[in-house]
Enzyme design. Structure first.
Site, PDB file in Angstrom:
ATOM      1  N   GLY A 100       1.658  14.547  -0.030  1.00 26.17           N
ATOM      2  CA  GLY A 100       1.330  14.623   0.780  1.00 26.17           C
ATOM      3  C   GLY A 100       0.005  15.821   1.793  1.00 26.17           C
ATOM      4  O   GLY A 100      -0.309  16.437   1.966  1.00 26.17           O
ATOM      5  N   LYS A 144      -3.191  14.522   1.708  1.00 21.49           N
ATOM      6  CA  LYS A 144      -3.885  14.183   2.706  1.00 21.49           C
ATOM      7  C   LYS A 144      -3.320  13.821   3.352  1.00 21.49           C
ATOM      8  O   LYS A 144      -4.190  14.381   4.677  1.00 21.49           O
ATOM      9  CB  LYS A 144      -4.021  12.546   2.005  1.00 21.49           C
ATOM     10  N   ASP A 177      -3.338   5.125   1.346  1.00 21.60           N
ATOM     11  CA  ASP A 177      -3.855   5.914   0.534  1.00 21.60           C
ATOM     12  C   ASP A 177      -2.810   5.062  -0.066  1.00 21.60           C
ATOM     13  O   ASP A 177      -2.079   5.561  -0.646  1.00 21.60           O
ATOM     14  CB  ASP A 177      -3.680   7.122   0.424  1.00 21.60           C
ATOM     15  N   CYS A 185      -6.714   5.177  -6.382  1.00 21.97           N
ATOM     16  CA  CYS A 185      -7.197   5.927  -7.184  1.00 21.97           C
ATOM     17  C   CYS A 185      -7.297   5.541  -8.697  1.00 21.97           C
ATOM     18  O   CYS A 185      -7.255   5.428  -9.734  1.00 21.97           O
ATOM     19  CB  CYS A 185      -6.609   7.535  -7.257  1.00 21.97           C
ATOM     20  N   ALA A 214       1.568   6.133   3.536  1.00 25.99           N
ATOM     21  CA  ALA A 214       1.607   6.367   1.948  1.00 25.99           C
ATOM     22  C   ALA A 214       1.503   7.462   1.613  1.00 25.99           C
ATOM     23  O   ALA A 214       0.810   8.399   1.627  1.00 25.99           O
ATOM     24  CB  ALA A 214       1.293   5.589   1.179  1.00 25.99           C
ATOM     25  N   ALA A 215       2.087   8.495   1.699  1.00 20.09           N
ATOM     26  CA  ALA A 215       2.110  10.094   2.356  1.00 20.09           C
ATOM     27  C   ALA A 215       2.396  11.292   1.138  1.00 20.09           C
ATOM     28  O   ALA A 215       2.074  11.990   0.967  1.00 20.09           O
ATOM     29  CB  ALA A 215       2.653  10.021   3.241  1.00 20.09           C
ATOM     30  N   ALA A 216       3.221  10.711   1.030  1.00 16.86           N
ATOM     31  CA  ALA A 216       4.260  10.863  -0.728  1.00 16.86           C
ATOM     32  C   ALA A 216       2.894  11.954  -1.794  1.00 16.86           C
ATOM     33  O   ALA A 216       2.512  10.852  -2.044  1.00 16.86           O
ATOM     34  CB  ALA A 216       5.010  11.028  -1.284  1.00 16.86           C
TER      35      ALA A 216
HETATM   36  N1  SAM Z   1      -1.482  10.165   0.519  1.00 19.02           N
HETATM   37  C1  SAM Z   1      -0.110  11.053  -0.895  1.00 19.02           C
HETATM   38  C2  SAM Z   1      -1.616  11.920  -0.816  1.00 19.02           C
HETATM   39  O1  SAM Z   1      -1.993  12.400  -0.799  1.00 19.02           O
HETATM   40  O2  SAM Z   1      -0.645  12.941  -1.191  1.00 19.02           O
HETATM   41  C3  SAM Z   1      -1.051   9.533  -1.916  1.00 19.02           C
HETATM   42  C4  SAM Z   1       0.139   8.399  -2.173  1.00 19.02           C
HETATM   43  S1  SAM Z   1       0.469   7.929  -3.502  1.00 19.02           S
HETATM   44  C5  SAM Z   1      -1.696   7.575  -3.666  1.00 19.02           C
HETATM   45  C6  SAM Z   1       1.157   6.096  -2.668  1.00 19.02           C
HETATM   46  C7  SAM Z   1       2.287   6.351  -2.261  1.00 19.02           C
HETATM   47  O3  SAM Z   1       2.956   5.416  -1.893  1.00 19.02           O
HETATM   48  C8  SAM Z   1       3.122   6.838  -2.949  1.00 19.02           C
HETATM   49  O4  SAM Z   1       4.108   8.237  -3.066  1.00 19.02           O
HETATM   50  C9  SAM Z   1       4.616   5.942  -3.022  1.00 19.02           C
HETATM   51  O5  SAM Z   1       6.317   5.826  -3.129  1.00 19.02           O
HETATM   52  C10 SAM Z   1       4.086   4.886  -1.810  1.00 19.02           C
HETATM   53  N2  SAM Z   1       4.855   3.493  -1.776  1.00 19.02           N
HETATM   54  C11 SAM Z   1       5.050   3.125  -2.007  1.00 19.02           C
HETATM   55  N3  SAM Z   1       5.382   1.383  -2.079  1.00 19.02           N
HETATM   56  C12 SAM Z   1       4.849   1.862  -0.531  1.00 19.02           C
HETATM   57  C13 SAM Z   1       5.345   0.480   0.681  1.00 19.02           C
HETATM   58  N4  SAM Z   1       5.578  -0.525   0.299  1.00 19.02           N
HETATM   59  N5  SAM Z   1       4.487   1.210   1.582  1.00 19.02           N
HETATM   60  C14 SAM Z   1       4.419   2.757   1.474  1.00 19.02           C
HETATM   61  N6  SAM Z   1       4.167   3.581   0.853  1.00 19.02           N
HETATM   62  C15 SAM Z   1       4.901   3.206  -0.163  1.00 19.02           C
END
Ligand code: SAM
Length: 301
Positions: free
Chosen positions: A113, A115, A176, A229, A109-111
Protein backbone atom coordinates in the site's frame (compact mmCIF):
# COMPACT_ATOMS: atom_id res chain seq x y z
CA UNK A 1 33.25 -11.24 -8.94
CA UNK A 2 30.71 -14.01 -8.38
CA UNK A 3 28.40 -11.91 -6.21
CA UNK A 4 27.75 -9.51 -9.11
CA UNK A 5 27.59 -12.05 -11.95
CA UNK A 6 23.86 -11.67 -12.42
CA UNK A 7 23.73 -7.92 -12.25
CA UNK A 8 26.86 -7.71 -14.45
CA UNK A 9 24.71 -8.58 -17.44
CA UNK A 10 23.45 -4.99 -17.25
CA UNK A 11 26.89 -3.44 -17.63
CA UNK A 12 26.29 -2.67 -21.30
CA UNK A 13 23.12 -0.65 -20.56
CA UNK A 14 24.32 1.18 -17.45
CA UNK A 15 26.92 3.64 -18.74
CA UNK A 16 28.08 4.92 -15.31
CA UNK A 17 28.76 1.36 -14.11
CA UNK A 18 31.31 2.24 -11.41
CA UNK A 19 28.94 4.69 -9.73
CA UNK A 20 26.16 2.10 -10.00
CA UNK A 21 28.13 -0.69 -8.29
CA UNK A 22 29.47 1.67 -5.63
CA UNK A 23 25.93 2.82 -4.77
CA UNK A 24 24.68 -0.79 -4.72
CA UNK A 25 27.19 -1.70 -2.05
CA UNK A 26 26.32 1.26 0.22
CA UNK A 27 23.55 0.90 2.84
CA UNK A 28 20.17 2.17 1.69
CA UNK A 29 19.14 5.48 3.31
CA UNK A 30 15.88 5.32 5.23
CA UNK A 31 13.29 7.71 3.81
CA UNK A 32 9.88 8.70 5.09
CA UNK A 33 7.02 10.15 3.06
CA UNK A 34 4.84 12.58 4.98
CA UNK A 35 1.19 11.60 4.85
CA UNK A 36 -0.52 14.86 3.92
CA UNK A 37 -3.91 13.35 4.79
CA UNK A 38 -2.87 13.54 8.44
CA UNK A 39 -0.40 16.40 8.70
CA UNK A 40 2.20 18.56 6.93
CA UNK A 41 5.94 18.15 6.25
CA UNK A 42 6.68 21.06 8.62
CA UNK A 43 4.74 19.37 11.42
CA UNK A 44 6.51 16.02 10.96
CA UNK A 45 9.87 17.78 10.81
CA UNK A 46 9.17 19.71 14.03
CA UNK A 47 7.83 16.69 15.90
CA UNK A 48 10.62 14.28 14.94
CA UNK A 49 13.53 16.69 15.28
CA UNK A 50 12.01 17.68 18.65
CA UNK A 51 12.43 14.04 19.67
CA UNK A 52 16.08 14.05 18.62
CA UNK A 53 15.81 12.49 15.12
CA UNK A 54 18.00 13.99 12.40
CA UNK A 55 15.88 14.67 9.29
CA UNK A 56 17.25 15.81 5.93
CA UNK A 57 14.76 17.01 3.28
CA UNK A 58 15.01 15.28 -0.11
CA UNK A 59 15.79 18.08 -2.60
CA UNK A 60 13.36 17.03 -5.35
CA UNK A 61 10.28 16.30 -3.23
CA UNK A 62 8.48 18.38 -0.60
CA UNK A 63 7.09 15.22 1.06
CA UNK A 64 10.26 13.20 1.70
CA UNK A 65 12.90 13.22 4.42
CA UNK A 66 15.93 11.01 5.00
CA UNK A 67 16.05 9.84 8.61
CA UNK A 68 19.19 8.48 10.22
CA UNK A 69 17.72 5.71 12.33
CA UNK A 70 15.04 3.03 11.89
CA UNK A 71 13.87 3.80 15.45
CA UNK A 72 11.56 6.30 13.77
CA UNK A 73 9.21 3.37 13.11
CA UNK A 74 8.66 3.10 16.88
CA UNK A 75 7.29 6.64 17.31
CA UNK A 76 3.70 7.63 18.01
CA UNK A 77 3.84 9.73 14.80
CA UNK A 78 4.43 6.57 12.77
CA UNK A 79 1.72 4.70 14.63
CA UNK A 80 -0.72 7.57 13.96
CA UNK A 81 -0.01 7.44 10.23
CA UNK A 82 1.72 10.81 9.95
CA UNK A 83 4.32 9.25 7.67
CA UNK A 84 5.06 6.10 5.69
CA UNK A 85 8.51 4.55 5.52
CA UNK A 86 9.16 4.27 1.79
CA UNK A 87 12.15 4.15 -0.53
CA UNK A 88 12.42 7.44 -2.39
CA UNK A 89 12.35 5.66 -5.76
CA UNK A 90 9.00 4.10 -4.87
CA UNK A 91 7.30 7.50 -4.78
CA UNK A 92 8.12 8.27 -8.42
CA UNK A 93 5.41 6.16 -10.11
CA UNK A 94 2.75 8.13 -8.21
CA UNK A 95 4.25 11.46 -9.26
CA UNK A 96 4.20 10.14 -12.85
CA UNK A 97 0.57 9.03 -12.45
CA UNK A 98 -0.36 12.54 -11.21
CA UNK A 99 -3.63 11.54 -9.49
CA UNK A 100 -6.23 14.29 -9.09
CA UNK A 101 -9.01 14.73 -6.50
CA UNK A 102 -12.36 13.45 -7.75
CA UNK A 103 -10.99 10.93 -10.25
CA UNK A 104 -11.60 7.20 -10.47
CA UNK A 105 -8.28 5.38 -10.13
CA UNK A 106 -7.16 1.73 -10.03
CA UNK A 107 -4.02 0.52 -8.27
CA UNK A 108 -3.90 -2.93 -9.82
CA UNK A 109 -1.20 -4.53 -7.63
CA UNK A 110 -1.46 -2.65 -4.38
CA UNK A 111 -0.01 -4.44 -1.32
CA UNK A 112 1.44 -3.36 1.04
CA UNK A 113 0.00 0.00 0.00
CA UNK A 114 2.91 2.43 -0.24
CA UNK A 115 1.74 3.78 -3.57
CA UNK A 116 -1.97 3.34 -2.88
CA UNK A 117 -1.81 5.50 0.25
CA UNK A 118 0.30 8.03 -1.67
CA UNK A 119 -2.30 8.16 -4.46
CA UNK A 120 -5.06 8.74 -1.88
CA UNK A 121 -3.10 11.60 -0.36
CA UNK A 122 -2.65 13.23 -3.79
CA UNK A 123 -6.41 12.80 -4.31
CA UNK A 124 -6.96 14.44 -0.89
CA UNK A 125 -9.31 11.53 -0.17
CA UNK A 126 -11.72 12.76 -2.90
CA UNK A 127 -12.81 10.48 -5.73
CA UNK A 128 -12.66 6.69 -5.86
CA UNK A 129 -9.54 4.56 -5.52
CA UNK A 130 -9.62 0.80 -5.99
CA UNK A 131 -6.67 -0.96 -4.35
CA UNK A 132 -6.47 -4.45 -5.85
CA UNK A 133 -4.35 -7.24 -4.36
CA UNK A 134 -5.04 -10.90 -5.18
CA UNK A 135 -2.58 -12.47 -2.76
CA UNK A 136 -4.50 -13.11 0.48
CA UNK A 137 -1.56 -13.04 2.83
CA UNK A 138 -0.57 -9.58 1.54
CA UNK A 139 -4.00 -8.01 2.08
CA UNK A 140 -3.80 -7.45 5.87
CA UNK A 141 -0.77 -5.16 5.51
CA UNK A 142 -2.55 -3.25 2.74
CA UNK A 143 -5.67 -2.75 4.85
CA UNK A 144 -3.65 -1.88 7.95
CA UNK A 145 -1.76 0.82 6.06
CA UNK A 146 -4.96 2.22 4.53
CA UNK A 147 -6.46 2.50 8.02
CA UNK A 148 -3.33 3.80 9.72
CA UNK A 149 -2.86 6.57 7.15
CA UNK A 150 -6.51 7.71 7.29
CA UNK A 151 -7.35 6.78 3.71
CA UNK A 152 -11.13 7.07 3.26
CA UNK A 153 -11.76 6.92 -0.49
CA UNK A 154 -10.42 3.42 -1.13
CA UNK A 155 -12.02 0.03 -1.64
CA UNK A 156 -9.87 -3.11 -1.54
CA UNK A 157 -10.52 -5.83 -4.13
CA UNK A 158 -8.77 -9.15 -4.68
CA UNK A 159 -8.89 -10.00 -8.38
CA UNK A 160 -6.04 -11.34 -10.40
CA UNK A 161 -5.20 -8.16 -12.26
CA UNK A 162 -5.23 -9.86 -15.65
CA UNK A 163 -8.91 -10.74 -15.15
CA UNK A 164 -9.99 -7.60 -13.28
CA UNK A 165 -13.70 -7.04 -14.21
CA UNK A 166 -14.34 -4.71 -17.11
CA UNK A 167 -17.47 -3.10 -15.53
CA UNK A 168 -15.78 0.24 -14.79
CA UNK A 169 -13.35 2.41 -16.73
CA UNK A 170 -10.73 4.45 -14.89
CA UNK A 171 -9.18 7.90 -15.35
CA UNK A 172 -5.83 6.47 -14.27
CA UNK A 173 -4.41 3.03 -13.63
CA UNK A 174 -1.19 2.25 -11.81
CA UNK A 175 0.33 -1.14 -12.60
CA UNK A 176 3.21 -1.49 -10.14
CA UNK A 177 3.82 -4.97 -11.39
CA UNK A 178 5.03 -8.11 -9.63
CA UNK A 179 8.62 -8.31 -10.81
CA UNK A 180 12.00 -9.89 -10.08
CA UNK A 181 12.83 -6.93 -7.77
CA UNK A 182 16.51 -6.69 -8.71
CA UNK A 183 16.35 -2.97 -7.90
CA UNK A 184 15.87 -3.76 -4.21
CA UNK A 185 19.35 -5.31 -3.98
CA UNK A 186 20.52 -2.71 -1.46
CA UNK A 187 18.15 -4.17 1.13
CA UNK A 188 17.97 -7.77 -0.18
CA UNK A 189 21.61 -8.66 -0.72
CA UNK A 190 20.73 -12.05 -2.27
CA UNK A 191 19.33 -10.14 -5.25
CA UNK A 192 22.78 -8.88 -6.21
CA UNK A 193 23.19 -12.20 -8.03
CA UNK A 194 20.37 -11.05 -10.33
CA UNK A 195 17.15 -12.89 -11.03
CA UNK A 196 17.12 -16.27 -12.77
CA UNK A 197 16.21 -16.41 -16.45
CA UNK A 198 13.20 -18.61 -15.71
CA UNK A 199 11.83 -16.17 -13.10
CA UNK A 200 12.24 -13.27 -15.51
CA UNK A 201 10.50 -15.20 -18.30
CA UNK A 202 7.60 -16.24 -16.03
CA UNK A 203 7.13 -12.71 -14.68
CA UNK A 204 7.35 -11.17 -18.11
CA UNK A 205 4.52 -13.43 -19.34
CA UNK A 206 2.35 -12.32 -16.39
CA UNK A 207 3.25 -8.65 -16.84
CA UNK A 208 2.20 -8.79 -20.50
CA UNK A 209 -1.26 -10.03 -19.52
CA UNK A 210 -1.52 -7.46 -16.73
CA UNK A 211 -0.54 -4.48 -18.85
CA UNK A 212 -3.11 -5.30 -21.54
CA UNK A 213 -5.91 -5.49 -18.96
CA UNK A 214 -4.67 -2.34 -17.20
CA UNK A 215 -4.80 -0.47 -20.51
CA UNK A 216 -8.21 -1.86 -21.47
CA UNK A 217 -9.59 -0.58 -18.14
CA UNK A 218 -8.75 3.05 -19.00
CA UNK A 219 -11.30 5.59 -20.14
CA UNK A 220 -10.47 7.25 -23.46
CA UNK A 221 -7.81 9.84 -22.68
CA UNK A 222 -6.86 7.95 -19.49
CA UNK A 223 -3.33 7.51 -18.15
CA UNK A 224 -1.53 4.25 -17.36
CA UNK A 225 1.70 4.15 -15.38
CA UNK A 226 3.64 0.89 -15.57
CA UNK A 227 6.39 0.55 -12.99
CA UNK A 228 8.73 -2.13 -11.63
CA UNK A 229 11.65 -2.27 -9.23
CA UNK A 230 13.80 -4.40 -11.49
CA UNK A 231 16.51 -3.84 -14.08
CA UNK A 232 15.56 -6.65 -16.49
CA UNK A 233 14.57 -5.12 -19.87
CA UNK A 234 12.44 -8.21 -20.53
CA UNK A 235 10.18 -7.07 -17.66
CA UNK A 236 10.35 -3.37 -18.48
CA UNK A 237 10.75 -2.24 -22.08
CA UNK A 238 9.71 -5.75 -23.20
CA UNK A 239 6.36 -5.47 -21.40
CA UNK A 240 5.68 -1.95 -22.64
CA UNK A 241 6.62 -2.95 -26.21
CA UNK A 242 4.08 -5.75 -26.01
CA UNK A 243 1.36 -3.23 -25.13
CA UNK A 244 2.41 -0.92 -27.97
CA UNK A 245 2.24 -3.84 -30.39
CA UNK A 246 -1.20 -4.98 -29.22
CA UNK A 247 -3.00 -1.68 -28.55
CA UNK A 248 -3.07 1.96 -29.72
CA UNK A 249 -1.30 3.25 -26.57
CA UNK A 250 0.76 6.43 -26.72
CA UNK A 251 4.01 6.44 -24.77
CA UNK A 252 4.58 9.80 -23.09
CA UNK A 253 7.80 11.38 -21.86
CA UNK A 254 8.48 11.76 -18.13
CA UNK A 255 9.50 15.00 -16.53
CA UNK A 256 11.55 13.77 -13.58
CA UNK A 257 13.09 16.38 -11.25
CA UNK A 258 16.56 14.77 -11.55
CA UNK A 259 18.62 13.02 -14.23
CA UNK A 260 17.75 9.38 -14.82
CA UNK A 261 18.59 6.99 -17.65
CA UNK A 262 16.37 6.54 -20.71
CA UNK A 263 14.61 3.28 -21.55
CA UNK A 264 16.69 0.94 -23.71
CA UNK A 265 15.77 0.28 -27.34
CA UNK A 266 17.88 -2.84 -27.88
CA UNK A 267 18.66 -5.67 -25.52
CA UNK A 268 20.01 -9.15 -25.96
CA UNK A 269 19.40 -9.14 -29.72
CA UNK A 270 15.83 -7.79 -29.40
CA UNK A 271 14.98 -4.33 -30.75
CA UNK A 272 12.29 -2.24 -29.06
CA UNK A 273 10.52 0.71 -30.76
CA UNK A 274 12.53 3.98 -30.52
CA UNK A 275 9.74 5.51 -28.37
CA UNK A 276 10.84 3.24 -25.52
CA UNK A 277 13.62 5.74 -24.79
CA UNK A 278 10.85 7.90 -23.26
CA UNK A 279 10.66 5.53 -20.29
CA UNK A 280 12.84 6.17 -17.25
CA UNK A 281 15.36 3.82 -15.65
CA UNK A 282 16.29 4.94 -12.16
CA UNK A 283 19.47 3.40 -10.80
CA UNK A 284 20.62 3.43 -7.15
CA UNK A 285 23.24 6.14 -7.75
CA UNK A 286 20.76 8.59 -9.34
CA UNK A 287 18.94 9.50 -6.11
CA UNK A 288 20.75 7.28 -3.59
CA UNK A 289 17.77 4.92 -3.44
CA UNK A 290 16.74 1.61 -4.99
CA UNK A 291 16.34 0.91 -8.71
CA UNK A 292 13.17 1.24 -10.74
CA UNK A 293 11.56 1.58 -14.14
CA UNK A 294 8.64 3.84 -15.11
CA UNK A 295 6.59 4.20 -18.30
CA UNK A 296 3.63 6.53 -18.69
CA UNK A 297 1.10 5.73 -21.41
CA UNK A 298 -2.07 7.40 -22.59
CA UNK A 299 -5.14 6.01 -24.30
CA UNK A 300 -6.15 8.24 -27.22
CA UNK A 301 -9.17 10.40 -26.38
N1 SAM B 1 2.32 -1.18 -5.24
C1 SAM B 1 2.75 -1.81 -4.01
C2 SAM B 1 3.26 -0.76 -3.06
O1 SAM B 1 3.69 0.30 -3.51
O2 SAM B 1 3.21 -0.99 -1.85
C3 SAM B 1 3.79 -2.89 -4.29
C4 SAM B 1 3.31 -3.92 -5.26
S1 SAM B 1 4.39 -5.28 -5.49
C5 SAM B 1 5.62 -4.62 -6.50
C6 SAM B 1 3.46 -6.26 -6.61
C7 SAM B 1 2.19 -6.83 -6.04
O3 SAM B 1 1.51 -7.54 -7.09
C8 SAM B 1 2.39 -7.84 -4.92
O4 SAM B 1 1.69 -7.43 -3.78
C9 SAM B 1 1.80 -9.13 -5.49
O5 SAM B 1 1.16 -9.92 -4.51
C10 SAM B 1 0.82 -8.60 -6.50
N2 SAM B 1 0.43 -9.56 -7.55
C11 SAM B 1 0.96 -10.77 -7.83
N3 SAM B 1 0.30 -11.35 -8.85
C12 SAM B 1 -0.66 -10.47 -9.23
C13 SAM B 1 -1.67 -10.48 -10.23
N4 SAM B 1 -1.83 -11.54 -11.05
N5 SAM B 1 -2.49 -9.42 -10.32
C14 SAM B 1 -2.34 -8.35 -9.51
N6 SAM B 1 -1.40 -8.28 -8.55
C15 SAM B 1 -0.57 -9.32 -8.41
Amino acid sequence: MKQREGIARYQEIIPDWEEFTTACSRPLPLTIRVNTLRTSPDDVYARLTGKGFALTPVAWSDELFVVETPRVSKTIEHWLGMFYIQEAVQTLPVYALDPQPGETILDMAAAPGGKCTHIASRMQNHGALIANEPVGKRQPSLMANINRLGVLNTTVTSYRGESFPMHTRFDRVLLDAPCSAEGTLRKESTLSDGATGSAIARLSRLQRRLILRAYDLLKPGGTLVYSTCTFAPEENEGTVSHLLAERDALLEGLDLPFSAACGVTEWSGVEYPPDLSRCARIYPHHIDSGGGFIARLRKPA
